[in-house]
Design a protein around this motif. Structure first.
Motif, PDB file in Angstrom:
ATOM      1  N   ASN A 127       0.824  -1.210   0.000  1.00 39.90           N
ATOM      2  CA  ASN A 127       0.000   0.000   0.000  1.00 39.90           C
ATOM      3  C   ASN A 127       0.857   1.259   0.000  1.00 39.90           C
ATOM      4  O   ASN A 127       0.542   2.238  -0.689  1.00 39.90           O
ATOM      5  CB  ASN A 127      -0.956  -0.005   1.192  1.00 39.90           C
ATOM      6  N   SER A 189     -10.887  -1.054  -1.876  1.00 40.83           N
ATOM      7  CA  SER A 189      -9.698  -1.705  -1.296  1.00 40.83           C
ATOM      8  C   SER A 189      -9.742  -3.221  -1.479  1.00 40.83           C
ATOM      9  O   SER A 189      -9.656  -3.986  -0.510  1.00 40.83           O
ATOM     10  CB  SER A 189      -9.560  -1.364   0.191  1.00 40.83           C
ATOM     11  N   PHE A 193      -5.830  -4.018  -0.718  1.00 44.39           N
ATOM     12  CA  PHE A 193      -4.986  -3.056  -1.423  1.00 44.39           C
ATOM     13  C   PHE A 193      -5.769  -1.751  -1.612  1.00 44.39           C
ATOM     14  O   PHE A 193      -6.786  -1.724  -2.306  1.00 44.39           O
ATOM     15  CB  PHE A 193      -4.569  -3.601  -2.784  1.00 44.39           C
ATOM     16  N   SER A 194      -5.291  -0.685  -1.041  1.00 42.89           N
ATOM     17  CA  SER A 194      -5.991   0.603  -1.147  1.00 42.89           C
ATOM     18  C   SER A 194      -6.085   1.074  -2.584  1.00 42.89           C
ATOM     19  O   SER A 194      -7.054   1.735  -2.967  1.00 42.89           O
ATOM     20  CB  SER A 194      -5.260   1.661  -0.310  1.00 42.89           C
TER      21      SER A 194
END
Length: 352
Positions: A127, A189, A193-194
């Motif tokens: 991230n 997300s 995972f942003s």
């Protein structure tokens, strides 16, 4: 321009020059109107990897293209130049991609991140790296925009345009996005995972200057994404592949459907082209191929209709191209066409 032929000496009917330039064109960063910005990144892809190598594959394949464009006959004079890739991006990708594979496998085997410090650290590292990538893409794209260049971003996975979109938002008070894709990419997300490839338009909708998102060819999605699109129905319009095909079966021709798509777009348009929006026979090695999709000629017709409508194409991205000769060949042709119509819509090259 070193050993690159000057524009006045260039023969557009000659053999494809392998001079390190896109389609062997006689332009550099200073003389080109269109800058292709490569972003070799596919850290968050959840199925097939390799799109990080696509910019180089597209550049290599481009020498096989002929330059005449029937929609923009003198298009080569526009000037297109693919900037050198930032080597730090690919180095970081090569470091993190194996870790991402391990992390995704852990999730797929029902692992709990909260109870695994190693996986938690991996997620944080990825991230952070994606945040840094967004900032780097912003810095690179704004530099070219400030130099009055038109920019086409070449991915990489579909997470990579976010920094560029933020740069465009500083240049345009409002604009719309036309998204060609098999997927909504509206997940929040995804996998933790942003800045996942599956979250690009969830994140893009946080940019207030993006007033409209028109999605075309969508055919693989989850309940969360349908709900997100419906909750944003004043801002998001979806043309599902199923409906496009059923419209055709019921006698609504493609020209009419293109008009319906374009009617929802504002005057300024950004085109985001995930190559898996096409029929997978045209992109068999993309990361997440899906049956169905658009034909090459259909998207070209749609793009020309946008220009004919008087709208201005302010930028584009081409993402998720597979690292294989055929995929790269198709990708290079899409990149050339997008560059040409963007130049035409901005008055930098004219049809006869």
């Amino acid at each position: 321009m070193n050993d690159i032929k000057q524009k006045e000496d260039f023969n557009p009917n000659g053999i494809g020059l392998k001079n390190g330039n896109f389609i062997g064109l006689p332009f550099d960063e200073k003389s080109a109107n269109v800058i292709l910005l490569p972003v070799p990144w596919d850290v968050t892809v959840s199925f097939g990897e390799g799109t990080a190598i696509a910019p180089k594959a597209i550049l290599d394949a481009s020498s096989q293209l002929d330059l005449y464009d029937p929609d923009v006959p003198d298009a080569w004079k526009l000037g297109i130049f693919m900037a050198p890739p930032d080597k730090k991006i690919l180095t970081e990708r090569n470091l993190l991609r194996p870790k991402a594979n391990e992390y995704i496998s852990f999730l797929e085997n029902d692992g709990e991140i909260a109870s695994n410090s190693k996986m938690k650290a991996t997620l944080n590292d990825i991230n952070d790296a994606c945040t840094n990538l967004n900032n780097l893409v912003y810095d690179q794209s704004i530099k070219f925009l400030n130099a009055n260049k038109l920019v086409g971003l070449i991915g990489g996975d579909h997470s990579v345009p976010l920094g560029y979109l933020k740069g465009l938002s500083e240049k345009h008070s409002e604009f719309g996005i036309l998204q060609i894709d098999a997927h909504h990419d509206l997940r929040n997300s995804y996998e933790g995972f942003s800045y996942s490839h599956a979250s690009i338009f969830y994140n893009a909708l946080q940019i207030k200057e993006i007033t409209k998102l028109v999605q075309v060819g969508i055919r693989d999605y989850c309940h969360e994404e349908v709900e997100k699109a419906e909750s944003e129905k004043n801002r998001v319009s979806v043309f599902y592949d199923k409906q496009l095909k059923e419209n055709r079966f019921n006698g609504i021709h493609w020209d009419r459907q293109c008009t319906m798509i374009i009617d929802g777009l504002p005057e300024k348009v950004y085109i985001s082209f995930d190559i898996d929006g096409l029929d997978p026979k045209l992109c068999p090695n993309t990361g997440t191929p899906v049956p169905g999709g658009l034909e090459f000629s259909e998207v070209i017709y749609l793009f020309n209709k946008i220009v004919e409508s008087g709208r201005t194409i302010i930028g584009f991205d081409l993402c998720e191209t597979g690292n294989h000769d055929w995929d790269a060949n198709v990708g290079a042709r899409i990149a050339y066409k997008l560059s040409n119509i963007m130049g035409k819509s901005n008055g930098r090259v004219h049809a006869r």
